[in-house]
Design a protein around this motif. Structure first.
Motif, PDB file in Angstrom:
ATOM      1  N   VAL A  37       0.910  -1.326   0.060  1.00 25.33           N
ATOM      2  CA  VAL A  37      -0.108   0.230  -0.077  1.00 25.33           C
ATOM      3  C   VAL A  37       0.831   1.155   0.050  1.00 25.33           C
ATOM      4  CG1 VAL A  37      -1.916  -1.217   1.191  1.00 25.33           C
ATOM      5  CG2 VAL A  37      -0.248   0.035   2.525  1.00 25.33           C
ATOM      6  N   LEU A  38       2.042   1.252   0.036  1.00 25.70           N
ATOM      7  CA  LEU A  38       3.046   2.271   0.155  1.00 25.70           C
ATOM      8  C   LEU A  38       2.950   3.117  -1.339  1.00 25.70           C
ATOM      9  CD1 LEU A  38       5.029   4.280   1.577  1.00 25.70           C
ATOM     10  CD2 LEU A  38       6.661   2.595   0.759  1.00 25.70           C
ATOM     11  N   ASP A  39       2.679   4.112  -1.345  1.00 25.55           N
ATOM     12  CA  ASP A  39       2.815   4.864  -2.407  1.00 25.55           C
ATOM     13  C   ASP A  39       4.241   5.352  -2.629  1.00 25.55           C
ATOM     14  OD1 ASP A  39       2.653   6.556  -4.721  1.00 25.55           O
ATOM     15  OD2 ASP A  39       1.065   7.751  -4.014  1.00 25.55           O
ATOM     16  N   VAL A  40       5.127   4.402  -3.085  1.00 27.43           N
ATOM     17  CA  VAL A  40       6.463   4.629  -3.169  1.00 27.43           C
ATOM     18  C   VAL A  40       7.067   5.563  -4.336  1.00 27.43           C
ATOM     19  CG1 VAL A  40       8.756   3.351  -3.922  1.00 27.43           C
ATOM     20  CG2 VAL A  40       6.659   1.959  -2.970  1.00 27.43           C
ATOM     21  N   ALA A  41       6.258   5.863  -5.309  1.00 26.23           N
ATOM     22  CA  ALA A  41       6.545   6.993  -6.230  1.00 26.23           C
ATOM     23  C   ALA A  41       6.459   8.413  -5.554  1.00 26.23           C
ATOM     24  CB  ALA A  41       5.682   6.995  -7.570  1.00 26.23           C
ATOM     25  N   ALA A  42       5.371   8.514  -4.643  1.00 24.78           N
ATOM     26  CA  ALA A  42       5.089   9.718  -4.128  1.00 24.78           C
ATOM     27  C   ALA A  42       6.282  10.057  -2.944  1.00 24.78           C
ATOM     28  CB  ALA A  42       3.585   9.678  -3.231  1.00 24.78           C
ATOM     29  N   VAL A  43       6.634   8.876  -2.303  1.00 25.49           N
ATOM     30  CA  VAL A  43       7.642   9.061  -1.362  1.00 25.49           C
ATOM     31  C   VAL A  43       9.055   9.479  -2.156  1.00 25.49           C
ATOM     32  CG1 VAL A  43       9.398   7.930   0.419  1.00 25.49           C
ATOM     33  CG2 VAL A  43       6.798   7.492   0.232  1.00 25.49           C
ATOM     34  N   LEU A  44       9.608   8.948  -3.123  1.00 29.47           N
ATOM     35  CA  LEU A  44      10.598   9.253  -4.010  1.00 29.47           C
ATOM     36  C   LEU A  44      10.447  10.698  -4.510  1.00 29.47           C
ATOM     37  CD1 LEU A  44      11.148   5.870  -5.808  1.00 29.47           C
ATOM     38  CD2 LEU A  44      12.245   6.839  -3.702  1.00 29.47           C
ATOM     39  N   ARG A  45       9.261  10.942  -5.045  1.00 26.55           N
ATOM     40  CA  ARG A  45       9.083  12.441  -5.589  1.00 26.55           C
ATOM     41  C   ARG A  45       9.378  13.404  -4.416  1.00 26.55           C
ATOM     42  NH1 ARG A  45       5.039  10.030  -8.751  1.00 26.55           N
ATOM     43  NH2 ARG A  45       3.681  10.518  -7.256  1.00 26.55           N
TER      44      ARG A  45
END
Length: 88
Positions: A37-45
């Motif tokens: 469920v982690l929005d990995v792309a949002a965290v990286l952005r």
């Protein structure tokens, strides 16, 4: 919201652990990064936005007896996202 927390705490963020789970609740089970469920792309952005230059470590708790396949998958997923983000 981990991405919002990165933005909010940017001045005090020096080290971060990345972990994905089946659900964002205490009974969520660990998974390879990108499968949960982690929005990995949002965290990286968010990390790119704040120009984070600290350490991001995978917190991988699944398959303790043989973690390398899952860690390899997690690393590959994050590298793929980073490559895509740099290209755009």
């Amino acid at each position: 919201d981990p991405a919002a927390s990165v933005l909010k705490c940017r001045e005090r963020l020096y080290d971060m652990h990345m972990k994905d789970v089946t659900r964002a609740q205490p009974n969520g089970s660990p998974l390879e990064v990108g499968r949960g469920v982690l929005d990995v792309a949002a965290v990286l952005r968010a990390l790119l936005q704040v120009r984070f230059d600290g350490h991001v470590g995978f917190e991988y708790e699944k398959d303790g007896a043989d973690p390398l396949p899952g860690l390899s998958e997690s690393t590959g997923y994050v590298r793929g996202l980073m490559t895509t983000m740099r290209a755009s």
